[in-house]
Motif scaffolding. Structure first.
Motif, PDB file in Angstrom:
ATOM      1  N   ARG A 134      -4.575   0.633  -4.267  1.00 14.47           N
ATOM      2  CA  ARG A 134      -3.206   0.565  -4.790  1.00 14.47           C
ATOM      3  C   ARG A 134      -2.339   1.612  -4.121  1.00 14.47           C
ATOM      4  NH1 ARG A 134      -2.428  -3.261  -8.355  1.00 14.47           N
ATOM      5  NH2 ARG A 134      -4.236  -4.037  -9.451  1.00 14.47           N
ATOM      6  N   VAL A 135      -1.089   1.219  -3.860  1.00 18.02           N
ATOM      7  CA  VAL A 135      -0.144   2.130  -3.215  1.00 18.02           C
ATOM      8  C   VAL A 135       0.038   3.357  -4.097  1.00 18.02           C
ATOM      9  CG1 VAL A 135       2.245   2.445  -2.443  1.00 18.02           C
ATOM     10  CG2 VAL A 135       1.049   0.287  -1.977  1.00 18.02           C
ATOM     11  N   TRP A 136      -0.192   4.506  -3.537  1.00 18.32           N
ATOM     12  CA  TRP A 136      -0.022   5.790  -4.209  1.00 18.32           C
ATOM     13  C   TRP A 136       1.321   6.398  -3.828  1.00 18.32           C
ATOM     14  CZ3 TRP A 136      -0.393  11.057  -2.522  1.00 18.32           C
ATOM     15  CH2 TRP A 136      -0.652  11.973  -3.549  1.00 18.32           C
ATOM     16  N   SER A 137       1.702   6.227  -2.550  1.00 17.90           N
ATOM     17  CA  SER A 137       2.986   6.711  -2.037  1.00 17.90           C
ATOM     18  C   SER A 137       3.232   6.039  -0.695  1.00 17.90           C
ATOM     19  CB  SER A 137       2.948   8.237  -1.864  1.00 17.90           C
ATOM     20  OG  SER A 137       4.208   8.724  -1.461  1.00 17.90           O
ATOM     21  N   TYR A 138       4.469   6.119  -0.208  1.00 17.73           N
ATOM     22  CA  TYR A 138       4.801   5.535   1.094  1.00 17.73           C
ATOM     23  C   TYR A 138       6.076   6.173   1.626  1.00 17.73           C
ATOM     24  CZ  TYR A 138       7.769   2.695  -1.964  1.00 17.73           C
ATOM     25  OH  TYR A 138       8.658   2.281  -2.917  1.00 17.73           O
ATOM     26  N   VAL A 150       4.933   1.644  -5.686  1.00 19.49           N
ATOM     27  CA  VAL A 150       3.792   2.402  -6.190  1.00 19.49           C
ATOM     28  C   VAL A 150       3.023   1.512  -7.171  1.00 19.49           C
ATOM     29  CG1 VAL A 150       3.123   4.380  -7.617  1.00 19.49           C
ATOM     30  CG2 VAL A 150       4.862   4.654  -5.832  1.00 19.49           C
ATOM     31  N   GLY A 151       1.704   1.468  -7.020  1.00 18.39           N
ATOM     32  CA  GLY A 151       0.853   0.655  -7.886  1.00 18.39           C
ATOM     33  C   GLY A 151       0.543  -0.721  -7.328  1.00 18.39           C
ATOM     34  N   MET A 152       1.250  -1.144  -6.277  1.00 22.53           N
ATOM     35  CA  MET A 152       1.013  -2.457  -5.677  1.00 22.53           C
ATOM     36  C   MET A 152      -0.371  -2.494  -5.034  1.00 22.53           C
ATOM     37  SD  MET A 152       3.053  -4.132  -2.460  1.00 22.53           S
ATOM     38  CE  MET A 152       4.404  -4.853  -3.358  1.00 22.53           C
ATOM     39  N   GLU A 153      -1.068  -3.618  -5.184  1.00 17.03           N
ATOM     40  CA  GLU A 153      -2.372  -3.775  -4.559  1.00 17.03           C
ATOM     41  C   GLU A 153      -2.194  -4.126  -3.085  1.00 17.03           C
ATOM     42  OE1 GLU A 153      -4.919  -6.788  -6.258  1.00 17.03           O
ATOM     43  OE2 GLU A 153      -6.699  -5.816  -5.431  1.00 17.03           O
ATOM     44  N   VAL A 154      -2.964  -3.431  -2.242  1.00 17.59           N
ATOM     45  CA  VAL A 154      -2.938  -3.680  -0.802  1.00 17.59           C
ATOM     46  C   VAL A 154      -4.371  -3.814  -0.302  1.00 17.59           C
ATOM     47  CG1 VAL A 154      -0.715  -2.557  -0.329  1.00 17.59           C
ATOM     48  CG2 VAL A 154      -2.808  -1.187  -0.336  1.00 17.59           C
ATOM     49  N   GLU A 155      -4.505  -4.409   0.892  1.00 14.48           N
ATOM     50  CA  GLU A 155      -5.815  -4.588   1.497  1.00 14.48           C
ATOM     51  C   GLU A 155      -5.756  -4.256   2.976  1.00 14.48           C
ATOM     52  OE1 GLU A 155      -7.063  -8.653   1.097  1.00 14.48           O
ATOM     53  OE2 GLU A 155      -5.186  -9.412   1.920  1.00 14.48           O
ATOM     54  N   LEU A 156      -6.928  -3.984   3.529  1.00 12.58           N
ATOM     55  CA  LEU A 156      -7.021  -3.640   4.942  1.00 12.58           C
ATOM     56  C   LEU A 156      -6.921  -4.862   5.834  1.00 12.58           C
ATOM     57  CD1 LEU A 156      -9.916  -1.023   4.954  1.00 12.58           C
ATOM     58  CD2 LEU A 156      -7.555  -0.623   5.654  1.00 12.58           C
TER      59      LEU A 156
END
Length: 156
Positions: free
Chosen positions: A68-72, A121-127
């Motif tokens: 999950r996105v922690w920061s960007y 923030v909190g969005m699910e991401v994948e490699l």
């Protein structure tokens, strides 16, 4: 017709793409389970670990490929060497992703077309993988983060 270039990892041994599954490669302590990325070859640094301190307790470990996105942040300026950027330089987005299983945050770039407007923030991401840069010999690939389809955006 353009020549097809060989694909090489930009950083050898930091990720794998076996069977189409992109995974970051780190190490994990066999005594206490503490994961490390990038690899830790010396000894477990967990002060609570009761295992040996000679590195014998560390094994290769493939980290989770979702988080999950922690920061960007937007990266609008070309970083200095030793970073190698494509020419001409194009701004990109950097994302810090929290891996739930490992309870750690991994930094990386987002896939092309994924900017700060597409993240939360909190969005699910994948490699995934993509080109970091090219030279006359090869295309150098690295790991990238992309939003998981249908992932709900969390508010900051």
């Amino acid at each position: 017709m353009p020549q097809i270039k060989e694909q090489r990892p930009a950083i050898e041994g930091w990720f794998t793409t076996e069977e189409g599954d992109v995974r970051l490669l780190g190490t994990r302590c066999t005594s206490c389970g503490t994961p490390y990325f990038p690899r830790n070859e010396l000894a477990c640094r967990n002060p609570s670990c009761g295992g040996p301190k000679d590195g014998s307790e560390l094994e290769e470990y493939a980290l989770s490929n979702r988080g999950r996105v922690w920061s960007y942040a937007d990266a609008r300026y070309k970083p200095p060497p030793p970073y190698i950027a494509a020419e001409p330089f194009e701004p990109y987005t950097v994302v810090a992703v929290e891996l739930e299983v490992e309870q750690m945050v991994i930094l990386g770039q987002t896939a092309p077309g994924v900017g700060v407007a597409e993240l939360a923030v909190g969005m699910e991401v994948e490699l995934t993988t993509g080109t970091l840069y090219e030279d006359d010999e090869a295309e150098y690939i690295t790991w990238l983060w992309k939003p998981v389809a249908n992932s709900e955006r969390s508010e900051q």
